[in-house]
Scaffold this active site. Structure first.
Site, PDB file in Angstrom:
ATOM      1  CG  HIS A   1       2.764   5.645   6.071  1.00 12.75           C
ATOM      2  ND1 HIS A   1       2.443   5.481   7.403  1.00 12.75           N
ATOM      3  CD2 HIS A   1       1.707   6.301   5.519  1.00 12.75           C
ATOM      4  CE1 HIS A   1       1.248   6.009   7.627  1.00 12.75           C
ATOM      5  NE2 HIS A   1       0.779   6.515   6.501  1.00 12.75           N
ATOM      6  CB  THR A  40      -5.733   8.018   5.839  1.00 18.23           C
ATOM      7  OG1 THR A  40      -4.386   7.580   5.626  1.00 18.23           O
ATOM      8  CG2 THR A  40      -5.729   9.291   6.684  1.00 18.23           C
ATOM      9  CB  THR A  41      -4.752   2.654   5.342  1.00 18.79           C
ATOM     10  OG1 THR A  41      -4.071   2.593   6.598  1.00 18.79           O
ATOM     11  CG2 THR A  41      -3.955   3.505   4.373  1.00 18.79           C
ATOM     12  CG  HIS A  84      -1.697  -1.233   1.411  1.00 23.96           C
ATOM     13  ND1 HIS A  84      -2.654  -1.655   0.516  1.00 23.96           N
ATOM     14  CD2 HIS A  84      -1.643  -2.187   2.373  1.00 23.96           C
ATOM     15  CE1 HIS A  84      -3.160  -2.807   0.936  1.00 23.96           C
ATOM     16  NE2 HIS A  84      -2.563  -3.149   2.050  1.00 23.96           N
ATOM     17  CG  HIS A 104       0.442  10.300   7.146  1.00 23.68           C
ATOM     18  ND1 HIS A 104      -0.571   9.607   6.514  1.00 23.68           N
ATOM     19  CD2 HIS A 104       0.164  11.620   6.976  1.00 23.68           C
ATOM     20  CE1 HIS A 104      -1.423  10.482   5.978  1.00 23.68           C
ATOM     21  NE2 HIS A 104      -0.994  11.702   6.239  1.00 23.68           N
ATOM     22  CG  HIS A 151      -0.644   8.389   2.089  1.00 26.13           C
ATOM     23  ND1 HIS A 151      -1.386   7.227   2.009  1.00 26.13           N
ATOM     24  CD2 HIS A 151      -0.369   8.559   3.406  1.00 26.13           C
ATOM     25  CE1 HIS A 151      -1.559   6.726   3.221  1.00 26.13           C
ATOM     26  NE2 HIS A 151      -0.953   7.521   4.094  1.00 26.13           N
TER      27      HIS A 151
END
Length: 260
Positions: free
Chosen positions: A94, A198-199, A64, A119, A96
């Protein structure tokens, strides 16, 4: 066996509620931040980052994004201050990002999307372990940092260089001696609000601190992110791009600003 969620049309954010009904909950993230609607709160404290480079341990492609993981067995790397009570331990960071410039961030500011969003994830030590913290409304503290293409960011190059060894889903590599303080912008002003992961599993356990000032990375550094794969080594190549969730309704929440 967990549901194979992703960012594609058939398994992307519009479908997450089918397996994770909290996706339609009262405090979901990300949100569209409106600078006018945010209320300045003089009681908010500065964020206090105290990280030990020795706690960095691994970098992982989870299909992801990629996670840089830290040893969270002690209080060597912690976040305090901000809207937080108590001490929060660094566990991972991580990113995005988009398929092109002009999209990729999860939060937006006055309608503006940035090219990526970093994040940095911490959990509340009073809950004893990360998995327990996920069950509580003040369990996690995530610091969000906007990224835009511009000058190179020397401090992120070590991360970018490590991506070669984790190109596909399931790969991991040792990643040591790294202090994420180097990824922060000079100005630490922030907006804060109660939200969620958010996941999936989208738990509503996060106190968000979104920094006002973005960091810049070079287009070459950005391209290395887009070179990763959602897919495993034995699968058809599927480039890891647009791994961001769109903004969710603010509902009854208030966004506070640490600055005027």
């Amino acid at each position: 066996m967990s549901h194979h969620w992703g960012y594609d049309s058939h398994n992307g954010p519009a479908h997450w509620h089918e397996h994770f009904p909290i996706a339609n909950g009262e405090r979901q993230s990300p949100i569209a931040i409106s600078t006018k609607a945010a209320r300045y709160d003089p009681a908010l404290k500065p964020l206090s980052f105290s990280y030990d480079a020795g706690t960095a341990k691994a970098i992982v492609n989870n299909g992801h994004s990629f996670n840089v993981e830290f040893d969270d067995s002690s209080d060597k790397s912690v976040l305090q201050g901000g809207a937080l009570d108590g001490v929060y331990r660094l566990v991972q960071f991580h990113i995005h990002w988009g398929s092109c410039e002009g999209q990729g961030s999860e939060h937006t500011v006055d309608g503006v999307k940035y090219d990526a969003e970093l994040h940095i994830v911490h959990w509340n030590v009073k809950y004893g372990k990360f998995a327990e913290a996920l069950k509580h409304p003040d369990g996690l503290a995530v610091v969000g940092i906007f990224m835009k293409v511009g000058n190179a960011k020397p401090e992120i190059q070590k991360v970018v260089d490590a991506l070669n060894s984790i190109q596909t889903k399931g790969k991991q590599a040792s990643f040591t001696n790294f202090d994420p303080t180097g990824l922060l912008p000079p100005c630490r002003d922030y907006w804060t609000y109660p939200g969620s992961l958010t996941t999936p599993p989208l738990h509503e356990c996060v106190i968000w601190h979104v920094l006002k000032e973005p960091i810049t990375v070079s287009s070459e550094q950005m391209c290395k992110l887009r070179g990763l794969c959602f897919s495993a080594e034995n699968e058809p190549v599927c480039r890891m791009v647009d791994n961001w969730r769109p903004c969710q309704p603010l509902k009854s929440r208030e966004v506070r600003a640490s600055f005027q």
